[in-house]
Design a protein around this motif. Structure first.
Motif, PDB file in Angstrom:
ATOM      1  N   UNK A 193     -52.682   4.053  18.773  1.00 34.29           N
ATOM      2  CA  UNK A 193     -52.731   3.731  17.353  1.00 34.29           C
ATOM      3  C   UNK A 193     -54.180   3.935  16.923  1.00 34.29           C
ATOM      4  N   UNK A 194     -54.395   4.847  15.984  1.00 30.70           N
ATOM      5  CA  UNK A 194     -55.745   5.238  15.615  1.00 30.70           C
ATOM      6  C   UNK A 194     -55.870   5.340  14.110  1.00 30.70           C
ATOM      7  N   UNK A 204     -60.003   4.191  17.433  1.00 33.36           N
ATOM      8  CA  UNK A 204     -58.732   4.159  18.165  1.00 33.36           C
ATOM      9  C   UNK A 204     -58.626   2.879  18.978  1.00 33.36           C
ATOM     10  N   UNK A 205     -57.470   2.255  18.924  1.00 33.64           N
ATOM     11  CA  UNK A 205     -57.187   1.121  19.794  1.00 33.64           C
ATOM     12  C   UNK A 205     -56.887   1.630  21.198  1.00 33.64           C
ATOM     13  N   UNK A 250     -53.963   4.757   9.223  1.00 33.62           N
ATOM     14  CA  UNK A 250     -53.587   4.524  10.624  1.00 33.62           C
ATOM     15  C   UNK A 250     -52.376   5.378  10.962  1.00 33.62           C
ATOM     16  N   UNK A 251     -52.369   5.916  12.174  1.00 40.00           N
ATOM     17  CA  UNK A 251     -51.247   6.703  12.676  1.00 40.00           C
ATOM     18  C   UNK A 251     -50.906   6.252  14.091  1.00 40.00           C
ATOM     19  N   UNK A 252     -49.618   6.311  14.423  1.00 36.72           N
ATOM     20  CA  UNK A 252     -49.176   6.098  15.799  1.00 36.72           C
ATOM     21  C   UNK A 252     -48.874   7.440  16.445  1.00 36.72           C
ATOM     22  N   UNK A 253     -49.429   7.665  17.634  1.00 38.24           N
ATOM     23  CA  UNK A 253     -49.212   8.901  18.384  1.00 38.24           C
ATOM     24  C   UNK A 253     -48.568   8.523  19.715  1.00 38.24           C
ATOM     25  N   UNK A 254     -47.322   8.932  19.931  1.00 41.80           N
ATOM     26  CA  UNK A 254     -46.594   8.633  21.158  1.00 41.80           C
ATOM     27  C   UNK A 254     -46.763   9.783  22.145  1.00 41.80           C
ATOM     28  N   UNK A 275     -45.857  -0.057  18.094  1.00 42.29           N
ATOM     29  CA  UNK A 275     -46.584  -0.229  19.358  1.00 42.29           C
ATOM     30  C   UNK A 275     -48.002  -0.759  19.145  1.00 42.29           C
ATOM     31  N   UNK A 276     -48.379  -0.982  17.893  1.00 47.77           N
ATOM     32  CA  UNK A 276     -49.688  -1.566  17.611  1.00 47.77           C
ATOM     33  C   UNK A 276     -49.629  -2.986  17.104  1.00 47.77           C
TER      34      UNK A 276
END
Length: 359
Positions: A193-194, A204-205, A250-254, A275-276
């Protein structure tokens, strides 16, 4: 349109589900107001902020919404691109239509990722029985046939392990354009999650390790069981994607972490991400506050963890155990205000912390 939005300003949010609810709460903590737009009656976010009800193709309602807010963002990736294009001349929309368009079509998404230098599992477009046979010949089995658009939480997809399952899988697509994806035999699923600011700043987390059941996220643990080099590569992939989209928010990248160490992108989500959710308890600046910071042109916050964390989704009737969870020492319970606990529906989540390095 490019000025920072300070306390007292209003953040407009397209969609009013649980993510919109948590974004509105984060905005309030920062002295900002939130106003949401959604077609549903009595959505979860209505408990915490005003919701303007309107259809996605109601241009008049969208214009009224734009006039009532200082910036617009979104809580889910299936907001029609046309709605964003209606709003864009009237108010800044962050992230914009391009990120939505890429994420809404699985074929476009995979092609974009590859063009950005990000690896994926093999894939091929499928429109009919002939193209499915050709895709199966190219990719082999097992494979997963998915609708190109609108699938989520395991919906709109069918696994093919044997050739005799192909016909039924294609029928399950109900005539919609589809994509065949090779099954990635991964060691683990992780996600980053960034956030990216309008000035190109990036935060980025730590990557989380995720477990899915039936296509629905069950559990995310931070940090993932990967070494520092792999974590840095994962965050670098996220940065490459956000930069390629000139993304703000923020975006989630799987990602799939393969046994040979490769990282393959599975999908992107142009929004705050399930997931964040662990960041709410484990970070000084959680993903929701980070997103609000980015779209309002505030400085990005420090994504560092102060604890290890495990987040578990509460699906369907699992949320009925809220009293037991609420009595558990150290359990941080979040319920989303949904009236009906249907099977497969995310009703809430619970996060449990442990000291750094002892999760």
């Amino acid at each position: 349109m490019s000025e920072r939005i300070g306390p007292g300003g209003t953040v407009g949010i397209l969609g009013a589900g649980q993510l919109g609810r948590m974004l509105a709460i984060a905005a309030a903590r920062m002295g900002l107001k939130a106003r949401l737009y959604a077609p549903e009656a009595d959505p979860p976010a209505a408990d915490v902020a005003p919701v303007i009800r309107g259809d996605w193709d109601d241009a008049d309602a969208l214009r009224r919404f734009a006039a009532s807010v200082d910036v617009v963002t979104l809580e889910f990736e299936n907001v029609p691109v046309a709605a964003v294009e209606t709003l864009a001349p009237l108010v800044s929309v962050r992230p914009g239509a391009r990120a939505l368009a890429v994420a809404q079509d699985r074929l476009d998404e995979k092609q974009f990722l590859n063009a950005a230098g990000v690896g994926t599992a093999g894939f091929a477009p499928v429109d009919d029985a002939d193209s499915l046979r050709a895709a199966l010949a190219a990719l082999g089995l097992p494979a997963i046939l998915k609708t190109r658009r609108m699938g989520y939480d395991g919906k709109g997809q069918a696994r093919i392990d044997r050739p005799d399952q192909a016909e039924a899988a294609l029928a399950a697509m109900d005539g919609q354009p589809a994509i065949l994806e090779a099954v990635a035999l991964f060691a683990r699923e992780i996600s980053v999650v960034a956030a990216r600011g309008a000035d190109g700043g990036f935060a980025a987390y730590d990557p989380a390790e995720n477990i899915h059941r039936g296509g629905i996220l069950r559990r995310s643990a931070a940090p993932a069981a990967i070494d520092a080099e792999t974590a840095a590569r994962a965050q670098g992939i996220a940065r490459a994607i956000l930069d390629a989209l000139d993304y703000v928010g923020v975006m989630g990248v799987e990602l799939f972490h393969m046994p040979d160490g490769r990282l393959l992108a599975n999908e992107i989500a142009p929004r705050v991400h399930n997931t964040g959710h662990w960041t709410i308890e484990a970070c000084a600046v959680d993903q929701f506050a980070q997103h609000v910071r980015a779209v309002c042109l505030w400085p990005l916050g420090d994504p560092a963890r102060h604890a290890d964390a495990v987040m578990e989704n509460l699906i369907g009737d699992e949320a009925l155990g809220w009293a037991r969870i609420a009595a558990e020492p150290g359990a941080a319970l979040h319920l989303y205000g949904k009236a009906e606990a249907r099977p497969g529906r995310k009703m809430g989540h619970v996060t449990r912390l442990s000291p750094l390095g002892k999760g």
